[in-house]
Design a protein around this motif. Structure first.
Motif, PDB file in Angstrom:
ATOM      1  N   SER A   1      19.129 141.718 104.285  1.00  0.00           N
ATOM      2  CA  SER A   1      19.391 141.613 102.498  1.00  0.00           C
ATOM      3  C   SER A   1      20.677 140.975 102.765  1.00  0.00           C
ATOM      4  N   SER A   2      20.709 140.160 104.245  1.00  0.00           N
ATOM      5  CA  SER A   2      22.317 139.002 103.983  1.00  0.00           C
ATOM      6  C   SER A   2      22.202 138.282 103.052  1.00  0.00           C
ATOM      7  N   TYR A   3      21.907 137.665 102.461  1.00  0.00           N
ATOM      8  CA  TYR A   3      21.283 136.817 100.697  1.00  0.00           C
ATOM      9  C   TYR A   3      22.731 137.504  99.819  1.00  0.00           C
ATOM     10  N   SER A   4      22.123 138.543  99.679  1.00  0.00           N
ATOM     11  CA  SER A   4      23.005 138.733  98.486  1.00  0.00           C
ATOM     12  C   SER A   4      23.433 138.881  98.225  1.00  0.00           C
ATOM     13  N   LEU A   5      24.791 138.586  99.620  1.00  0.00           N
ATOM     14  CA  LEU A   5      26.035 137.624  98.680  1.00  0.00           C
ATOM     15  C   LEU A   5      26.173 136.282  98.356  1.00  0.00           C
ATOM     16  N   GLU A   6      25.464 135.768  99.125  1.00  0.00           N
ATOM     17  CA  GLU A   6      26.045 134.210  99.165  1.00  0.00           C
ATOM     18  C   GLU A   6      25.219 133.346  97.571  1.00  0.00           C
ATOM     19  N   GLN A   7      23.668 134.845  97.440  1.00  0.00           N
ATOM     20  CA  GLN A   7      23.499 134.136  96.505  1.00  0.00           C
ATOM     21  C   GLN A   7      23.925 134.713  95.381  1.00  0.00           C
ATOM     22  N   ALA A   8      24.907 135.809  94.920  1.00  0.00           N
ATOM     23  CA  ALA A   8      25.562 136.667  93.570  1.00  0.00           C
ATOM     24  C   ALA A   8      26.958 135.463  93.414  1.00  0.00           C
ATOM     25  N   GLU A   9      27.198 134.639  94.420  1.00  0.00           N
ATOM     26  CA  GLU A   9      28.054 134.013  94.242  1.00  0.00           C
ATOM     27  C   GLU A   9      28.305 132.953  93.147  1.00  0.00           C
TER      28      GLU A   9
ATOM     29  N   TYR B   1      15.129 146.871  96.565  1.00  0.00           N
ATOM     30  CA  TYR B   1      16.611 146.741  97.830  1.00  0.00           C
ATOM     31  C   TYR B   1      17.839 147.738  97.313  1.00  0.00           C
ATOM     32  N   GLY B   2      17.223 148.743  95.829  1.00  0.00           N
ATOM     33  CA  GLY B   2      18.191 149.473  95.383  1.00  0.00           C
ATOM     34  C   GLY B   2      19.421 149.051  94.661  1.00  0.00           C
ATOM     35  N   ILE B   3      18.992 147.920  93.480  1.00  0.00           N
ATOM     36  CA  ILE B   3      19.627 147.028  93.429  1.00  0.00           C
ATOM     37  C   ILE B   3      20.193 147.735  91.432  1.00  0.00           C
ATOM     38  N   ASP B   4      21.061 148.185  91.871  1.00  0.00           N
ATOM     39  CA  ASP B   4      21.547 148.790  89.735  1.00  0.00           C
ATOM     40  C   ASP B   4      20.920 147.216  89.118  1.00  0.00           C
ATOM     41  N   LEU B   5      20.094 147.649  88.386  1.00  0.00           N
ATOM     42  CA  LEU B   5      20.053 146.719  87.326  1.00  0.00           C
ATOM     43  C   LEU B   5      20.646 147.162  85.751  1.00  0.00           C
TER      44      LEU B   5
ATOM     45  N   GLY C   1      21.445 138.393  92.520  1.00  0.00           N
ATOM     46  CA  GLY C   1      21.728 138.523  94.065  1.00  0.00           C
ATOM     47  C   GLY C   1      20.423 139.331  94.640  1.00  0.00           C
ATOM     48  N   ILE C   2      19.180 139.137  94.759  1.00  0.00           N
ATOM     49  CA  ILE C   2      18.095 139.889  95.164  1.00  0.00           C
ATOM     50  C   ILE C   2      17.519 138.746  96.290  1.00  0.00           C
ATOM     51  N   PRO C   3      18.200 139.308  97.456  1.00  0.00           N
ATOM     52  CA  PRO C   3      17.464 138.527  98.896  1.00  0.00           C
ATOM     53  C   PRO C   3      16.156 138.013  98.921  1.00  0.00           C
ATOM     54  N   LEU C   4      15.631 136.494  98.671  1.00  0.00           N
ATOM     55  CA  LEU C   4      14.849 135.987  98.722  1.00  0.00           C
ATOM     56  C   LEU C   4      13.777 136.223  99.283  1.00  0.00           C
ATOM     57  N   GLU C   5      14.102 137.277 100.758  1.00  0.00           N
ATOM     58  CA  GLU C   5      13.091 137.436 101.973  1.00  0.00           C
ATOM     59  C   GLU C   5      12.101 138.777 101.285  1.00  0.00           C
ATOM     60  N   GLY C   6      12.497 138.776  99.655  1.00  0.00           N
ATOM     61  CA  GLY C   6      11.719 140.361  99.064  1.00  0.00           C
ATOM     62  C   GLY C   6      10.142 139.209  98.514  1.00  0.00           C
ATOM     63  N   ILE C   7      10.685 138.076  98.511  1.00  0.00           N
ATOM     64  CA  ILE C   7       9.389 136.910  97.817  1.00  0.00           C
ATOM     65  C   ILE C   7       7.508 137.200  98.901  1.00  0.00           C
ATOM     66  N   PRO C   8       8.162 137.203 100.561  1.00  0.00           N
ATOM     67  CA  PRO C   8       6.989 137.519 100.646  1.00  0.00           C
ATOM     68  C   PRO C   8       5.386 138.285 100.573  1.00  0.00           C
ATOM     69  N   LEU C   9       7.179 139.503  99.769  1.00  0.00           N
ATOM     70  CA  LEU C   9       5.977 141.204  99.735  1.00  0.00           C
ATOM     71  C   LEU C   9       5.387 140.530  98.963  1.00  0.00           C
ATOM     72  N   LEU C  10       5.568 139.953  98.075  1.00  0.00           N
ATOM     73  CA  LEU C  10       4.892 139.689  96.668  1.00  0.00           C
ATOM     74  C   LEU C  10       3.545 138.459  97.368  1.00  0.00           C
ATOM     75  N   LEU C  11       3.251 137.630  97.941  1.00  0.00           N
ATOM     76  CA  LEU C  11       2.177 137.250  98.046  1.00  0.00           C
ATOM     77  C   LEU C  11       1.396 137.425  98.279  1.00  0.00           C
ATOM     78  N   GLY C  12       0.699 138.708  98.771  1.00  0.00           N
ATOM     79  CA  GLY C  12      -0.269 139.443  99.355  1.00  0.00           C
ATOM     80  C   GLY C  12      -1.274 139.893  97.953  1.00  0.00           C
TER      81      GLY C  12
END
Ligand code: ASP
Length: 406
Positions: free
Chosen positions: A116-124, A315-319, A357-368
């Protein structure tokens, strides 16, 4: 075997292999196992290739879209009316997706090995909406900056297009090359889906099926609601055209766009249906249909809303309200920027994920499950173009009601 069948077979085989591996050797199986490493390598390569193509894909499809928009019709009343309706239906679509997703309790079991290291970088990126240095923005992968830059270049180019024919030719040709490259990358989808699902099920077991199924069903349900309820209401409220006749007129188009999974590839068929079946005057349809195939993606927006909600809960991100608003605005822009080609919508998810701020790594999960969803959402995308074209044509008295009713 057709591409769609290959994906379905890859999905089933990947799931079966993953589940079998998990059941047989569950104790010894870890993410360090050589088979898992191989699956990870293939999935990562595929995702990197998708990320690689994002910038040129967005730039060329937006600039070409704006250039072709002003080819025949300037941004006049017709343009503003059509664009407003397209944006309006997209916002309804995202809201439907978000609303129904909020009723589902997604289970965060898929995330065991995601970084989940993407979230901070992307949130900027949230802080600067307007770009000041496009090269810096590109290096940072800031897609919103790229969207704004592409829009500005498109608008400036269309103002002087008589003097820049060579540029226009190059831009159209680059666009064709980029779309071809996307097709090449997408052609590896069956292999990628197989590896991604095998890895997911081998390392996490069958419990991954439930949350993916939840996501899949909620997208399908939202697509159905938008297709039957929203389109019928829009036709009734804005045009007085009979929705039943509308669905009857477009039934072949639904099957066609379902099989091509591409709004762009469907344009000739959509235009034909608009003129021959719905009785829309060509002066309207030649403008509204290609424009819709480029910027109006209701089905894609629904998927993007659901996917964002789904992964945010995983990812437990509150919307909160401001995040929901960000999703609605970003998904509207993202679906406008989505090319009308297979799987473009899933690539554009990166735009929304970056903003929320959602990690891009989550996208592969949806490909199926994305290939099937792509077919269904493309049908909704194209039907939405046709629905708005009917409304605009009817408001301009440019629809032959006898043809529409017959
Ligand atoms: N395949 C869709 C279309 O062409 C775009 C998407 O991937 O959502 O309309």
């Amino acid at each position: 075997m057709s591409f769609t069948k290959k994906i379905i077979v890859a999905m089933i085989l990947g799931t079966l292999l993953g589940v079998t591996l998990n059941l047989l050797i569950s104790d010894t199986f870890s993410s360090n196992h050589i088979i898992i490493k191989f699956f990870t390598l293939v999935s990562d390569l595929f995702i990197s290739a998708l990320k690689l193509i994002i910038i040129p894909l967005i730039f060329f499809s937006i600039v070409c879209g704006i250039l072709s928009l002003s080819d025949d019709v300037p941004l006049s009343r017709l343009g503003i009316k059509t664009m407003s309706l397209y944006v309006f239906t997209t916002i309804i679509a995202i809201s439907i997706g978000l609303l129904f997703s909020s009723f589902v309790d997604f289970n965060p079991v898929l995330l065991a090995d995601l970084d989940s290291s993407y979230s901070l970088e992307q949130a900027e990126h949230k802080s600067n909406i307007f770009p000041s240095n496009i090269f810096k923005s590109l290096a940072e992968g800031n897609i919103i900056h790229l969207l704004i830059f592409s829009l500005l270049i498109g608008i400036a180019a269309s103002r002087i297009k008589e003097n820049i024919q060579t540029f226009i030719d190059y831009i159209y040709q680059f666009n064709m090359i980029v779309n071809e490259l996307v097709k090449i990358i997408i052609s590896f989808t069956p292999v990628a889906v197989f590896c991604i699902l095998s890895k997911a099920f081998a390392t996490q077991g069958t419990e991954t099926l439930a949350p993916l199924m939840g996501y899949f069903l909620i997208v399908v349900f939202s697509l159905f609601v938008h297709f039957f309820v929203t389109f019928s209401l829009l036709l009734k409220i804005f045009s007085k055209l009979d929705p039943i006749k509308f669905y009857r007129n477009i039934k072949e188009l639904i099957i066609f766009s379902f099989s091509t999974s591409s709004s762009s590839a469907s344009i000739p068929f959509t235009l034909n249906t608009a003129n021959e079946k719905c009785g829309i005057d060509k002066s309207i349809s030649t403008f509204t249909i290609p424009l819709g195939a480029t910027i109006n993606m209701d089905g894609t927006a629904i998927m993007q809303g659901c996917a964002t909600f789904f992964l945010a809960s995983l990812y437990g991100i509150d919307l909160g309200t401001s995040e929901i608003l960000t999703i609605v605005i970003t998904a509207t822009v993202a679906s406008i920027g989505t090319a009308g080609i297979p799987s473009a919508g899933i690539i554009m998810l990166t735009v929304i994920f970056s903003q929320v701020g959602i990690p891009l790594e989550g996208i592969p999960l949806l490909l199926g499950v994305d290939r099937l969803l792509d077919m269904m959402r493309t049908s909704v995308n194209v039907s939405g173009d046709m629905c708005i074209s009917c409304i605009v044509a009817s408001s301009e008295n440019k629809i032959n009601e006898t043809t529409f009713k017959s």
